[in-house]
Structures are given as C-alpha cells and as structure tokens.
Write an enzyme that holds these catalytic residues in place. Sequence first.
Site, short mmCIF file in Angstrom:
data_model
loop_
_atom_site.label_atom_id
_atom_site.label_comp_id
_atom_site.label_asym_id
_atom_site.label_seq_id
_atom_site.Cartn_x
_atom_site.Cartn_y
_atom_site.Cartn_z
N LEU A 1 0.81 -1.22 0.00
CA LEU A 1 0.00 0.00 0.00
C LEU A 1 0.85 1.27 0.00
O LEU A 1 0.40 2.31 0.46
CB LEU A 1 -0.98 0.00 1.18
CG LEU A 1 -1.98 -1.16 1.23
CD1 LEU A 1 -2.93 -1.01 2.42
CD2 LEU A 1 -2.81 -1.22 -0.07
N ALA B 1 5.81 -2.20 -7.66
CA ALA B 1 7.01 -1.46 -8.02
C ALA B 1 7.03 -0.10 -7.35
O ALA B 1 5.99 0.44 -6.97
CB ALA B 1 7.08 -1.26 -9.54
N TYR C 1 14.96 3.90 -12.50
CA TYR C 1 13.74 3.13 -12.71
C TYR C 1 13.86 2.23 -13.94
O TYR C 1 13.61 1.03 -13.89
CB TYR C 1 12.56 4.11 -12.89
CG TYR C 1 11.25 3.47 -13.29
CD1 TYR C 1 10.44 2.85 -12.34
CD2 TYR C 1 10.82 3.48 -14.62
CE1 TYR C 1 9.24 2.26 -12.71
CE2 TYR C 1 9.63 2.90 -15.00
CZ TYR C 1 8.84 2.29 -14.04
OH TYR C 1 7.66 1.70 -14.41
O1 GDU Z 1 1.05 17.92 -15.25
C1 GDU Z 1 1.67 17.42 -16.21
C2 GDU Z 1 2.14 16.08 -16.20
C3 GDU Z 1 2.81 15.60 -17.31
N1 GDU Z 1 3.02 16.38 -18.40
C4 GDU Z 1 3.71 15.84 -19.60
O2 GDU Z 1 2.99 14.69 -20.04
C5 GDU Z 1 3.87 13.76 -20.67
C6 GDU Z 1 3.68 12.39 -20.05
O3 GDU Z 1 4.12 12.42 -18.71
P1 GDU Z 1 3.81 11.27 -17.63
O4 GDU Z 1 4.43 11.74 -16.36
O5 GDU Z 1 2.38 10.95 -17.64
O6 GDU Z 1 4.55 9.97 -18.18
P2 GDU Z 1 6.05 9.73 -18.70
O7 GDU Z 1 6.02 9.76 -20.17
O8 GDU Z 1 7.00 10.58 -17.95
O9 GDU Z 1 6.24 8.21 -18.32
C7 GDU Z 1 6.70 7.75 -17.08
O10 GDU Z 1 5.63 7.62 -16.22
C8 GDU Z 1 4.63 6.70 -16.63
C9 GDU Z 1 3.53 6.72 -15.62
O11 GDU Z 1 2.35 7.02 -16.25
C10 GDU Z 1 5.22 5.32 -16.76
O12 GDU Z 1 5.67 4.85 -15.52
C11 GDU Z 1 6.36 5.37 -17.74
O13 GDU Z 1 6.98 4.11 -17.80
C12 GDU Z 1 7.38 6.41 -17.32
O14 GDU Z 1 8.33 6.54 -18.33
C13 GDU Z 1 5.28 14.35 -20.48
O15 GDU Z 1 5.66 15.00 -21.65
C14 GDU Z 1 5.12 15.36 -19.35
O16 GDU Z 1 6.03 16.43 -19.43
C15 GDU Z 1 2.59 17.71 -18.41
O17 GDU Z 1 2.79 18.44 -19.38
N2 GDU Z 1 1.92 18.18 -17.32
#
Ligand code: GDU
Length: 309
Positions: free
Chosen positions: A33, A75, A143
């Site tokens: 959790l 994880a 990660y």
């Molecule tokens: O408030 C926000 C949040 C995110 N983003 C943008 O949205 C895109 C996606 O961001 P996420 O944080 O949703 O996901 P990531 O691509 O960073 O992915 C990472 O987070 C994921 C979780 O959803 C998975 O764990 C994945 O394997 C890991 O690489 C990025 O360009 C980020 O800059 C925004 O613009 N505003």
Amino acid sequence: MNVLVTGGAGFIGSHVVDKLIENGYGVIVVDNLSSGKVENLNRNALFYEQSIEDEEMMERIFSLHRPEYVFHLAAQASVAISVREPVRDAETNIIGSLVLLEKSIKHGVKKFIFSSTGGAIYGENVKVFPTPETETPHPISPYGIAKYSIEMYLEFFAREYGLKYTVLRYANVYGPRQDPYGEAGVVAIFTERMLRGEEVHIFGDGEYVRDYVYVDDVVRANLLAMEKGDNEVFNIGTGRGTTVNQLFKLLKEITGYDKEPVYKPPRKGDVRKSILDYTKAKEKLGWEPKIPLEEGLKLTVEYFRKTLE
Ligand SMILES: O=c1ccn([C@@H]2O[C@H](COP(=O)(O)OP(=O)(O)O[C@H]3O[C@H](CO)[C@H](O)[C@H](O)[C@H]3O)[C@@H](O)[C@H]2O)c(=O)[nH]1
C-alpha cells in the site's frame, strides 16, 4: 487455481486482479500500500499487506498458497523518485523482484509475468518510431535500469533453472484508478484538474509525444501471456503518438473545461518522443489494442467524475 498478483491494490494490478477473479482464479494479492489503495482491492482476493522484499513472508505466502502464475506489478513506479532515491528504488524494483524470482523457482511457479516499461527503457537516442523490441535498451533513469536488470535476470533464471516468463513493456498506461496526485500519469492529472476547474500545467512546449494505452488492453495482454509468448519480451502500446497539446484538447472537450493551459518549464529528463511498435505482441500473443484514445479518455473521465461526486 491460485495465482499471485504483486501490486494488486495498485492502478494496473487491481484491474488485472479483477479480470483474473472474473475468470475464476483464486487470487492472492501482495501489496504494501505504498501507492496502492485498499479501495482498489477486489473483495474476493486474499490480501497480504506486505512488501515483496520481505523474504520470510514471501516464503510463507508461496508455500501456503502455491501460486501457479505470478503477475509481478508491485514497483516503486515513479521515475522521478528513482532519480532522487536510487537505493530505495533498487530495494523494491531489483531486490524485491529477485526475492519473487527465487521463490517462484523454489515453489515451481509455471510462469512469471513481469510488468516492464517501454517508456523508460529505450532511452533518448531512438531513431525508429514506433520502436520495436529489437531496439537496444538504453535506460536513462534508475527506474528504467532496474526494470531492464530484471529482464536480464529473467533470462538468466530461465536458462539456469528453466523458469518460464513473459516480459510486457508498457507504453503510457492510463485509465480508471490511476493516481492523479503523483508526478506521473498525465491523463489522470489533467482529468482531475479539469473536473475541479483547476489550472492545468503543460511542461515545455507541449509537443512531447507519448503512446497512451488503455488499462483494459494492458490487462488483456497479461492474461494472454499466461498461455503464450514464453520467454519473450513484448511492447504493449498502440503504435500511435499523441502530443500533450493534443491530449489537452481532447480532454478539454470531454470534460467541458473552459480554461487555457499554463505552460511551465520543461520537466527534467523527459524524453521528446516515445511510441511503441506492438507487431510482435500481435503475432505471438494475439494481442492488439482495442480501445482508441478518444474512447478510453471518455471512460476515464466518467470514472473520475464519479469519484468526485
Ligand atoms: O502535469 C503534467 C504532467 C505531465 N506532463 C507531460 O505529459 C507527458 C507524459 O508524462 P507522464 O508523467 O504521464 O509519463 P512519462 O512519459 O513521464 O512516463 C513515465 O511515467 C509513466 C507513468 O504514467 C510510466 O511509468 C512510464 O513508464 C514512465 O516513463 C510528459 O511529456 C510530461 O512532461 C505535463 O505536461 N503536465
């Protein structure tokens, strides 16, 4: 038949549990959790609030329940935390996974299905989009490094002890129960903020491209892996790229949000582009994504609306 789902109270894990129970399996959930929630837990699952690093407890759980399949979704799931606290990340994502692998071998588990990452494993210098599994991984965060290490350990345990496994490298998974308060999970964050009428932040120019895959499609890949894809690695994505600006627009329409986004400085370590080629999963698992982004976003917004009522 008993199966073990680690991380079964989490976003993706809890959906895997629901489907397994629907299909008549006896499901044992191990989840500490740390990011999972009791509300996500299926009431027909047997629940242990437990860290996977706890070898003694894992020994007890494996010898008591004799799971035939292990779905490993527990994880430390934040890329940002892994950068700040690589030791803590490795304790869960490497040591915890190794404990499960040892127990799986000792207790004769039929198959180990491992949730890996497509987004964080290929790195920044990728030239081919959508990216196939043949691209050499170059993870740039603890990660991604931890996930890739476990992929290599799996290969070792298969060769040395005959363990059967399937690796699923997920694209950006979204859907109901994703935590909107963490640092990752842009769909959940945008949806929650739009429904509350709050400011939505776009990091950088909003032209960062991601491959968004709906959680039910990911669940189906996990169940297909029980029968197929032995000792193989599969990308689980849609092959379609969407920019953050496009995502903002789609969600704005669905939620009826009336504000413009607020642009913020780029987030450190964000790769510009990530899109996964799922041809191999289609050929060998018989898997393909079924929920188009527009529909998945509607389902997600519906869910978040209910949680806010
Ligand atoms: O408030 C926000 C949040 C995110 N983003 C943008 O949205 C895109 C996606 O961001 P996420 O944080 O949703 O996901 P990531 O691509 O960073 O992915 C990472 O987070 C994921 C979780 O959803 C998975 O764990 C994945 O394997 C890991 O690489 C990025 O360009 C980020 O800059 C925004 O613009 N505003």
